[in-house]
Scaffold this motif. Structure first.
Motif, PDB file in Angstrom:
ATOM      1  N   TYR A 119      -7.270  -2.887  -5.864  1.00 40.21           N
ATOM      2  CA  TYR A 119      -8.398  -1.967  -5.800  1.00 40.21           C
ATOM      3  C   TYR A 119      -8.388  -0.954  -6.943  1.00 40.21           C
ATOM      4  O   TYR A 119      -7.368  -0.714  -7.577  1.00 40.21           O
ATOM      5  CB  TYR A 119      -8.383  -1.200  -4.470  1.00 40.21           C
ATOM      6  CG  TYR A 119      -8.340  -2.075  -3.254  1.00 40.21           C
ATOM      7  CD1 TYR A 119      -9.205  -3.167  -3.131  1.00 40.21           C
ATOM      8  CD2 TYR A 119      -7.438  -1.838  -2.226  1.00 40.21           C
ATOM      9  CE1 TYR A 119      -9.169  -3.977  -2.012  1.00 40.21           C
ATOM     10  CE2 TYR A 119      -7.396  -2.646  -1.098  1.00 40.21           C
ATOM     11  CZ  TYR A 119      -8.264  -3.718  -0.996  1.00 40.21           C
ATOM     12  OH  TYR A 119      -8.216  -4.534   0.108  1.00 40.21           O
ATOM     13  N   LEU A 120      -9.530  -0.337  -7.144  1.00 38.67           N
ATOM     14  CA  LEU A 120      -9.645   0.862  -7.967  1.00 38.67           C
ATOM     15  C   LEU A 120      -9.608   2.078  -7.048  1.00 38.67           C
ATOM     16  O   LEU A 120      -9.948   1.981  -5.861  1.00 38.67           O
ATOM     17  CB  LEU A 120     -10.949   0.847  -8.758  1.00 38.67           C
ATOM     18  CG  LEU A 120     -11.037  -0.180  -9.890  1.00 38.67           C
ATOM     19  CD1 LEU A 120     -12.477  -0.333 -10.361  1.00 38.67           C
ATOM     20  CD2 LEU A 120     -10.123   0.214 -11.047  1.00 38.67           C
ATOM     21  N   ALA A 121      -9.232   3.211  -7.580  1.00 40.97           N
ATOM     22  CA  ALA A 121      -9.145   4.423  -6.769  1.00 40.97           C
ATOM     23  C   ALA A 121     -10.479   4.745  -6.105  1.00 40.97           C
ATOM     24  O   ALA A 121     -10.524   5.190  -4.954  1.00 40.97           O
ATOM     25  CB  ALA A 121      -8.680   5.601  -7.628  1.00 40.97           C
TER      26      ALA A 121
ATOM     27  N   GLU B  91     -12.577   2.774  -4.951  1.00 37.81           N
ATOM     28  CA  GLU B  91     -12.844   1.842  -3.855  1.00 37.81           C
ATOM     29  C   GLU B  91     -11.936   2.083  -2.653  1.00 37.81           C
ATOM     30  O   GLU B  91     -12.179   1.547  -1.560  1.00 37.81           O
ATOM     31  CB  GLU B  91     -12.632   0.397  -4.326  1.00 37.81           C
ATOM     32  CG  GLU B  91     -13.484  -0.007  -5.507  1.00 37.81           C
ATOM     33  CD  GLU B  91     -13.011  -1.282  -6.180  1.00 37.81           C
ATOM     34  OE1 GLU B  91     -13.817  -1.937  -6.839  1.00 37.81           O
ATOM     35  OE2 GLU B  91     -11.810  -1.630  -6.034  1.00 37.81           O
ATOM     36  N   TYR B  92     -10.891   2.860  -2.840  1.00 37.75           N
ATOM     37  CA  TYR B  92      -9.809   2.912  -1.863  1.00 37.75           C
ATOM     38  C   TYR B  92     -10.217   3.529  -0.526  1.00 37.75           C
ATOM     39  O   TYR B  92      -9.694   3.145   0.529  1.00 37.75           O
ATOM     40  CB  TYR B  92      -8.614   3.673  -2.441  1.00 37.75           C
ATOM     41  CG  TYR B  92      -7.426   3.731  -1.519  1.00 37.75           C
ATOM     42  CD1 TYR B  92      -6.745   2.567  -1.162  1.00 37.75           C
ATOM     43  CD2 TYR B  92      -6.986   4.947  -0.987  1.00 37.75           C
ATOM     44  CE1 TYR B  92      -5.654   2.611  -0.310  1.00 37.75           C
ATOM     45  CE2 TYR B  92      -5.897   5.000  -0.137  1.00 37.75           C
ATOM     46  CZ  TYR B  92      -5.228   3.826   0.202  1.00 37.75           C
ATOM     47  OH  TYR B  92      -4.156   3.876   1.050  1.00 37.75           O
TER      48      TYR B  92
ATOM     49  N   GLU C 105      -4.736   2.597 -10.456  1.00 37.86           N
ATOM     50  CA  GLU C 105      -4.260   3.899 -10.915  1.00 37.86           C
ATOM     51  C   GLU C 105      -2.862   4.206 -10.368  1.00 37.86           C
ATOM     52  O   GLU C 105      -2.000   4.728 -11.085  1.00 37.86           O
ATOM     53  CB  GLU C 105      -5.237   4.995 -10.489  1.00 37.86           C
ATOM     54  CG  GLU C 105      -6.596   4.922 -11.179  1.00 37.86           C
ATOM     55  CD  GLU C 105      -7.583   3.981 -10.507  1.00 37.86           C
ATOM     56  OE1 GLU C 105      -8.771   4.036 -10.831  1.00 37.86           O
ATOM     57  OE2 GLU C 105      -7.156   3.174  -9.631  1.00 37.86           O
TER      58      GLU C 105
ATOM     59  N   SER D  88      -2.560  -1.868  -3.157  1.00 39.74           N
ATOM     60  CA  SER D  88      -2.458  -0.736  -4.071  1.00 39.74           C
ATOM     61  C   SER D  88      -3.689  -0.622  -4.957  1.00 39.74           C
ATOM     62  O   SER D  88      -4.465  -1.569  -5.097  1.00 39.74           O
ATOM     63  CB  SER D  88      -1.225  -0.892  -4.970  1.00 39.74           C
ATOM     64  OG  SER D  88      -0.035  -0.765  -4.227  1.00 39.74           O
ATOM     65  N   THR D  89      -3.821   0.538  -5.591  1.00 39.55           N
ATOM     66  CA  THR D  89      -4.871   0.741  -6.579  1.00 39.55           C
ATOM     67  C   THR D  89      -4.281   0.604  -7.982  1.00 39.55           C
ATOM     68  O   THR D  89      -3.073   0.786  -8.196  1.00 39.55           O
ATOM     69  CB  THR D  89      -5.494   2.141  -6.453  1.00 39.55           C
ATOM     70  OG1 THR D  89      -4.501   3.128  -6.771  1.00 39.55           O
ATOM     71  CG2 THR D  89      -6.016   2.381  -5.046  1.00 39.55           C
TER      72      THR D  89
ATOM     73  N   THR E  28      -4.244   6.942  -4.747  1.00 43.12           N
ATOM     74  CA  THR E  28      -5.365   7.056  -5.682  1.00 43.12           C
ATOM     75  C   THR E  28      -4.921   7.504  -7.071  1.00 43.12           C
ATOM     76  O   THR E  28      -5.759   7.615  -7.982  1.00 43.12           O
ATOM     77  CB  THR E  28      -6.402   8.061  -5.143  1.00 43.12           C
ATOM     78  OG1 THR E  28      -5.779   9.345  -5.000  1.00 43.12           O
ATOM     79  CG2 THR E  28      -6.945   7.602  -3.793  1.00 43.12           C
TER      80      THR E  28
ATOM     81  N   GLU F  97       0.848  -1.191   0.000  1.00 43.48           N
ATOM     82  CA  GLU F  97       0.000   0.000   0.000  1.00 43.48           C
ATOM     83  C   GLU F  97       0.884   1.243   0.000  1.00 43.48           C
ATOM     84  O   GLU F  97       1.821   1.330   0.802  1.00 43.48           O
ATOM     85  CB  GLU F  97      -0.905   0.026   1.234  1.00 43.48           C
ATOM     86  CG  GLU F  97      -1.822   1.225   1.284  1.00 43.48           C
ATOM     87  CD  GLU F  97      -2.849   1.139   2.413  1.00 43.48           C
ATOM     88  OE1 GLU F  97      -3.675   2.067   2.537  1.00 43.48           O
ATOM     89  OE2 GLU F  97      -2.815   0.149   3.172  1.00 43.48           O
TER      90      GLU F  97
END
Length: 551
Positions: free
Chosen positions: A211-213, A215-216, A228, A225-226, A182, A174
């Motif tokens: 994840y996606l931004a 969802e973060y 993006e 991490s995302t 993000t 992370e």
């Protein structure tokens, strides 16, 4: 190097009709060098298929299993990995070193009687367990560099260099900055810069992108991490190929298709543009030799390494915090791992304790009575050797503090309450272990004073070279086929060589000396493999020149 994906999913295996194209097994990646050296990255459920494939190969199998951390989704395949059951096979298993339980004990936990019908002791292969901290070691012709990732458990990333190419395996991680996480901002945190350096110019980067931004916000602190952020990191680090990995179990094949489109759009702004794709089970990637003009050797940040003498100290943590809630939380985290807690409530005391007791890690509140946190940092950094390398983590609730202009290297990391105890514990563990070594200075014997008097009476210390001694070291080197042979005398604080073959130094620090251990017994002392011996694995003579492996 040839890289094959056997498991690409994160958190939990997800088999079914919706995961046919990208796969539902958890993390497992096979790596082969051109010379045939076999490395397996993580041992999730994908290891079952890999094991079945390896079982078809003829002859005893020699392999190396690099585990990033011991969360279930990275070790669940271990009890089903067929090569571990075959007598004659040899496997080295590597994973982050813990503060308490050994690697073997941790891995054996999932094979206890209550959970599994076969114990670790019943595996037929020869298995060796290697506990790692940050550093560099070699597996055959593969150079492996390890670096801590930012996860909820102690986790290592692996950078593999062989055949002129570089593979970086970074899962789970992370970002340190929430804005960078993000993909909305550039790199501001030292931890994020250090991570990008670790990824720098990789020919293939396999990175957690769970994840996606969007969802973060509800996943902060979960250690991932995302998409993006990973796209931005790959571009900034000038990565050639990016494989998105550790797919969320809730994503079906169509969702991963859309993520692939998103990341390719994101990396298109960079020049050179990384080749980005979503990793799929069964996919094979060949890492060829990189263009010579774009290569450079990866070197570790020297400020992350503790000095040799400091690493021999017992771990302690200084907490200089006045906020009672934060102080109590951090105190519980420190003592839960059996570390010595040094708790103070003002800046002057923090500086004094740091100078007198030299703790392994320092946590200091930004706003303190007496001296503010940054003044405390400056005072501690002024101590040569210790102050330059000790990790100092600044604790602050105020987001404005982050924007305060400070000199480079003053603050190692920021900690922003509220934080979970799991997160704080992992960060403190990581910094303590960066400064802890598998290396023990030899104790002084009970007859040390008498021994030193006898040594002094010989009148040989600091005398010139003599052929009658040099002939012996030459013969020893030839007979035993070793590059170094010495006639060594252990003084009060040094090891001095009356004769030396294959070594330039005339003397060494006694804390470094293998011979300081040898004089404790009248029996021959043999160390078959220094990397497997807790007394010597991180000794500077082992981790650096002349890279002693046998003594």
């Amino acid at each position: 190097m040839i890289v094959r994906f056997w498991g690409t999913r994160g958190s939990i295996a997800k088999a079914g009709q919706t995961t046919l194209r990208y796969g539902g097994n958890t993390a497992c990646v096979e790596v082969r060098s051109s010379n045939g050296t076999l490395v397996v990255l993580d041992c999730g459920t994908g290891a079952h298929g890999l094991g079945q494939s390896l079982a078809t190969e003829k002859g005893p199998l020699r392999g190396h299993l690099l585990i990033t951390h011991t969360h279930w989704d990275h070790i669940q395949g271990l009890p089903f990995f067929l090569p571990l059951f075959v007598p004659g096979n040899e496997w080295d298993i590597y994973a982050p070193r813990g503060l308490r339980e050994s690697l073997r004990t941790t891995l054996a936990g999932q094979m206890q009687y209550a959970y599994f019908p076969i114990t670790l002791e019943q595996l037929g292969a020869t298995i060796r367990y290697n506990e790692l901290v940050e550093g560099v070691f070699e597996i055959g012709e593969i150079r492996v560099t390890t670096q801590y990732l930012n996860h909820t458990a102690l986790t290592l990333g692996y950078r593999l260099e062989a055949d002129g190419g570089t593979l970086v395996y970074s899962t789970d991680h992370e970002p340190h900055s929430r804005m960078f996480a993000t993909g909305e901002a550039g790199v501001t945190e030292r931890g994020d810069r250090r991570h990008l350096e670790f990824l720098s110019q990789a020919d293939l980067l396999i990175h957690d992108a769970q994840y996606l931004a969007e969802e973060y916000a509800s996943k902060v602190g979960w250690g991932h991490s995302t998409v993006e952020c990973v796209a931005q990191s790959a571009g900034l680090a000038r990565v050639r190929k990016l494989a998105l990995f550790h797919h969320d179990p809730m994503r079906d094949d169509d969702a991963l298709d859309r993520i692939g489109e998103l990341v390719r759009e994101r990396v298109s702004q960079f020049d050179p543009r990384p080749e980005a794709f979503v990793a799929a089970e069964g996919q094979v990637v060949e890492i060829g030799r990189s263009p010579a003009e774009s290569r450079r050797e990866f070197t570790r940040d020297p400020n992350s390494a503790a000095s040799a003498r400091l690493a021999l100290r017992s771990p302690s943590v200084l907490v200089a915090v006045t906020d009672p809630v934060v102080a109590a939380a951090l105190s519980n985290v420190v003592t839960a791992d059996g570390l010595e807690l040094l708790l103070v409530g003002d800046g002057d005391s923090a500086v004094r304790i740091a100078q007198e007791q030299r703790p392994s890690v320092i946590l200091v509140q930004y706003r303190l009575p007496g001296r503010d946190g940054l003044a405390v940092c400056r005072a501690i950094r002024g101590a040569a050797g210790y102050g330059e390398s000790v990790p100092i983590i600044v604790v602050s609730r105020e987001s404005a503090d982050r924007a305060t202009p400070i000199e480079p290297g003053l603050v190692t990391e920021w900690l922003w309450p509220p934080f979970s105890s799991t997160y704080a514990r992992t960060r403190i563990r990581a910094w303590v272990l960066r400064r802890a070594c598998r290396w023990q200075a030899a104790p002084r014997a009970a007859d040390e004073s008498e021994r030193l008097r006898s040594l002094e009476a010989l009148g040989i210390l600091d005398s010139g070279s003599e052929e009658r001694f040099d002939r012996l070291t030459r013969l020893a080197a030839e007979i035993f086929d070793v590059p170094i042979a010495l006639v060594s005398l252990v003084d009060a604080d040094r090891q001095w060589f009356k004769s030396r073959y294959g070594l330039d130094s005339r003397e060494l620090d006694r804390d470094w000396a293998f011979c300081a251990h040898a004089i404790l017994s009248d029996s021959p002392m043999v160390v078959p493999d220094t990397l497997l011996d807790a007394r010597f694995a991180d000794n500077p003579l082992v981790s650096g020149e002349p890279f002693v492996r046998f003594y």
